[in-house]
Design an enzyme around this catalytic site. Sequence first.
Site, PDB file in Angstrom:
ATOM      1  N   ASP A   1      -3.289   6.218   1.733  1.00  0.00           N
ATOM      2  CA  ASP A   1      -3.292   6.340   0.278  1.00  0.00           C
ATOM      3  C   ASP A   1      -3.476   4.987  -0.392  1.00  0.00           C
ATOM      4  OD1 ASP A   1      -0.738   5.090  -0.110  1.00  0.00           O
ATOM      5  OD2 ASP A   1       0.262   6.976   0.327  1.00  0.00           O
ATOM      6  N   LYS A   2      -3.699   5.006  -1.681  1.00  0.00           N
ATOM      7  CA  LYS A   2      -4.065   3.798  -2.418  1.00  0.00           C
ATOM      8  C   LYS A   2      -3.069   2.665  -2.231  1.00  0.00           C
ATOM      9  CE  LYS A   2      -5.009   2.117  -7.117  1.00  0.00           C
ATOM     10  NZ  LYS A   2      -5.017   2.455  -8.554  1.00  0.00           N
TER      11      LYS A   2
END
Length: 262
Positions: free
Chosen positions: A120-121
Amino acid sequence: MARRGTPNSDGRPAPPGVSLNRALSKLGLCSRTQAQVLIAEGRVRVGGKVVRDAEQRVDMNRDKISVDGEEVVAERKVYLMLNKPRGLVTTRDDPQQRETVYACLEGLDLPFVSPVGRLDKASEGLLLMTNDTRFANRLMDPASHLPKTYHVQVGMVPDEAMLEALRAGVTVDGETLTASSIAFLRSGGRTAWLEIVLDEGKNRHIRRLLSAHAIEVKRLIRIAIGRLQLGDLAKGTARHLTPEELALVGGEQASSAGPELR
């Protein structure tokens, strides 16, 4: 022999072969989404005829596929490891116009490659990228149980009772979240580092597991996939896997690993 496809929406088996947009992706030209655009614009021909249906089945071993008049041939197989920085999203095209992991590959002489799984980011560390869809699918298959190791900085110093509670797992929104192992690494002030090993990869698995115990995640770094280690690869850079590294994650074409990136 062509393999029969997955069932259509009406339950009938799909014809043999693969969809045209999937074929362009498997050949390493572009993503399936980008292929749909090319097909809709009438730029793709199969056997010399323009095809505008992305779902048309094609035989990749027999059908001649061309884009803008040039035949599409399979690219050499490429297997990369990338040290993903925090703040990048793991996708090719982001609707929100956020910077993606492909920013780390700009200027490199590479065919189209896709991430194997996601980080994820806000997460960092080891991300594999390849144009070998069979290899990617094997790695992402839950049946492979390939362990993934993370170093996680948390906003507290957990005692043994808390560690045991984490190891017991939790159920969040009807989904059971567990880890293969959770070990205390070190502490510093009001934070600590844990090593967490997963053999499955549910969405935001570690963050949701820790959040269920009101534990803040400050950093989350994937350091290994199976026996393949991130090592000292600089953040934001990528390199080809060596044949020996590729074999560690089940690659069958280790001899095709390419030279160092320039």
